[in-house]
Design a protein around this motif. Sequence first.
Motif, short mmCIF file in Angstrom:
data_model
loop_
_atom_site.label_atom_id
_atom_site.label_comp_id
_atom_site.label_asym_id
_atom_site.label_seq_id
_atom_site.Cartn_x
_atom_site.Cartn_y
_atom_site.Cartn_z
N LYS A 1 0.95 -1.30 -0.09
CA LYS A 1 -0.11 -0.03 0.00
C LYS A 1 0.81 1.14 0.30
CE LYS A 1 -0.58 0.19 4.93
NZ LYS A 1 -1.47 0.23 6.23
N ARG A 2 0.21 2.31 -0.53
CA ARG A 2 0.98 3.59 -0.53
C ARG A 2 -0.03 4.55 0.33
NH1 ARG A 2 0.96 2.01 -6.07
NH2 ARG A 2 -0.41 3.72 -6.31
N THR A 3 0.60 5.38 1.25
CA THR A 3 -0.23 5.96 2.08
C THR A 3 -0.16 7.72 2.14
OG1 THR A 3 1.39 5.74 3.80
CG2 THR A 3 -0.14 4.27 3.87
N GLY A 4 0.91 8.26 1.69
CA GLY A 4 1.17 9.74 1.63
C GLY A 4 2.43 9.97 1.30
N ILE A 5 2.96 11.20 1.74
CA ILE A 5 4.15 12.04 1.24
C ILE A 5 4.86 12.28 2.59
CG2 ILE A 5 3.33 12.62 -1.03
CD1 ILE A 5 2.88 15.53 0.30
N VAL A 6 6.29 12.29 2.51
CA VAL A 6 6.96 13.16 3.38
C VAL A 6 8.00 14.07 2.61
CG1 VAL A 6 8.85 11.29 3.22
CG2 VAL A 6 8.71 12.54 5.19
N VAL A 7 8.24 14.89 3.39
CA VAL A 7 9.12 16.28 3.04
C VAL A 7 10.34 16.22 4.00
CG1 VAL A 7 9.33 18.54 2.43
CG2 VAL A 7 7.16 17.58 2.07
N LEU A 8 11.69 16.26 3.27
CA LEU A 8 12.95 16.17 3.97
C LEU A 8 13.47 17.59 3.62
CD1 LEU A 8 13.77 12.69 2.96
CD2 LEU A 8 12.54 13.31 4.98
N ASP A 9 14.44 18.13 4.33
CA ASP A 9 15.06 19.33 4.24
C ASP A 9 16.56 18.95 3.64
OD1 ASP A 9 17.06 18.14 6.17
OD2 ASP A 9 16.34 19.80 7.60
N ARG A 10 17.37 19.79 3.37
CA ARG A 10 18.33 19.71 2.49
C ARG A 10 19.41 18.54 3.32
NH1 ARG A 10 21.26 22.63 -1.29
NH2 ARG A 10 19.72 24.48 -1.08
N ALA A 11 19.26 18.39 4.58
CA ALA A 11 20.14 17.48 4.96
C ALA A 11 19.38 16.07 5.20
CB ALA A 11 20.56 17.97 6.48
N ARG A 12 18.12 16.06 4.63
CA ARG A 12 17.25 14.91 4.61
C ARG A 12 16.74 14.43 5.97
NH1 ARG A 12 17.23 16.88 0.25
NH2 ARG A 12 17.89 15.90 -1.59
N LYS A 13 16.31 15.59 6.69
CA LYS A 13 15.56 15.39 7.99
C LYS A 13 14.14 15.93 7.73
CE LYS A 13 19.38 16.60 11.22
NZ LYS A 13 20.10 17.36 12.22
N GLU A 14 13.40 14.86 8.30
CA GLU A 14 11.97 15.22 7.90
C GLU A 14 11.50 16.71 8.70
OE1 GLU A 14 7.51 13.20 9.37
OE2 GLU A 14 9.52 11.97 8.88
N ILE A 15 10.76 17.34 7.77
CA ILE A 15 10.10 18.53 8.08
C ILE A 15 8.49 18.64 7.87
CG2 ILE A 15 12.15 20.00 7.71
CD1 ILE A 15 11.15 20.69 4.91
N ALA A 16 8.23 17.50 7.13
CA ALA A 16 6.56 17.64 7.18
C ALA A 16 6.12 16.12 6.45
CB ALA A 16 6.04 18.67 5.84
N ARG A 17 5.23 15.84 6.90
CA ARG A 17 4.46 14.17 6.47
C ARG A 17 3.11 14.47 6.77
NH1 ARG A 17 6.06 8.53 7.45
NH2 ARG A 17 8.11 9.43 7.46
N ASN A 18 2.31 13.67 5.76
CA ASN A 18 0.90 13.48 5.55
C ASN A 18 0.38 12.05 5.04
OD1 ASN A 18 -1.84 13.50 4.77
ND2 ASN A 18 -1.96 15.59 5.45
N GLU A 19 -0.17 11.22 5.85
CA GLU A 19 -0.29 10.01 5.34
C GLU A 19 -1.70 9.79 5.07
OE1 GLU A 19 1.99 6.76 6.43
OE2 GLU A 19 3.29 7.80 7.54
N ASP A 20 -2.64 10.83 4.81
CA ASP A 20 -4.21 10.71 4.75
C ASP A 20 -4.29 10.80 3.20
OD1 ASP A 20 -6.71 10.87 4.57
OD2 ASP A 20 -7.02 12.65 5.24
N CYS A 21 -3.30 9.77 2.30
CA CYS A 21 -3.45 9.77 0.81
C CYS A 21 -3.42 8.43 0.30
CB CYS A 21 -2.30 10.55 0.47
SG CYS A 21 -2.35 10.86 -1.51
N PRO A 22 -4.54 7.67 0.65
CA PRO A 22 -4.24 6.28 0.29
C PRO A 22 -4.08 6.11 -1.28
CG PRO A 22 -6.62 6.72 0.53
CD PRO A 22 -5.78 7.85 1.17
N GLY A 23 -3.25 4.98 -1.72
CA GLY A 23 -2.85 5.09 -3.22
C GLY A 23 -2.24 6.08 -3.75
#
Length: 398
Positions: free
Chosen positions: A187-209
């Motif tokens: 399954k695929r659930t959403g997106i994540v955003v990583l900063d330039r150093a690849r540390k997480e800055i935003a996430r949302n998993e309310d996106c099935p498929g």
Amino acid sequence: MTLFRKPRPTAVAAVALSAALLTSCSTDSGTAEASTTDSATPRLALSYDGGVLVLDAQSLDVVGSAEMDGFTRLNPAGDDRHVLISTGNSFTALDTGTWTDGGSHYTAAPALTDVAFEAKTPGHVVRHGGKTVLFDDGTGLVRVFDPAALAQGTPATTEFTTPEAHHGVAVELSDGSLLTTVGNEDKRTGIVVLDRARKEIARNEDCPGVHGEAVAADETVVVGCQNGLLIYRDGVITKVTSPDPYGRIGNQAGDENSPILLGDYKTDPDAELERPERVSLTDTATGQLTLVDLGTSYTFRSLGRAPNGEALVLGTDGALHVIDPNTKAVSRTVDVLDPWTEPDKWQSPRPALYVQDHTAYVTDPANKKIHTIDLDTWAVSGQADLPETPNEITGVTG
């Protein structure tokens, strides 16, 4: 004319050459036998069962072809010269043989290059902000590179691997942050955003498929869900919910000068092959989603944008439907093809729409033709016979 490629261990192209080259010159883009031209020379690449054709985008003459094994997918590489061919085990660069260097313009014989990014399952190719991003569905490996370096050989890449492999996509933004999808084989659930150093800055998993991506005005990135869209801008992820419990938007066409996003729209979760007759228009600034009834079905190769932001949809009725992004209504239709039916298998040829500058190109597999539409006059401006049945289409401006 056939394309030439130097042999390599993973080569899938037949090696052959037949070219008439007029002059030889050396440019900053590398040394190549080439002809100088008065202006840039746009070219098209069309896949067919067994290879790729390269056409002059203005005359529609075939200027090169290559035999290739297996099903191939085509994406512009991002440098207005190369096309990336997705094969069974790599993203391989095709030099279409047209480029501009230092204000001078050149053409040469198209050629498959030795530049190949190996991949277990080559997936999406995204171009944004002068960077090209490759996603390997089989491993979750994301590779980012400067496409301007392709003329000198294999470019340096920066890499990131998602926690789990999945059919996904990634976009690098102008500040170096990276947006990637979240999912696994099941399954695929959403997106994540990583900063330039690849540390997480935003996430949302309310996106099935979650599937597909597009960039709208103000560097707004949008991905589709089975129940709407996720919109990312300025560090914030916003959910837009479909008006139906299952309202899948899986393919999008964005315009980086417009806040309006064109997407498909499907409502039957149980359909093996749904033939929708509505498309979605989403205002990424306000989050308003509007459905537009076309009165005809279309496919994932039917979506495009015109130079002034109009949304374009190639219908199975054979017409190009033009939607005004302001009124959210069909403003005109242009008859192009005979009516056609979407094939059962997604890999099978079907009419495809591609827009380059002020021209829309429509393939006609049933008749082995290609048609052009002038997007200033909205008239069918030309057509040409093809030696093979076309499938996918893309192009470069040169």
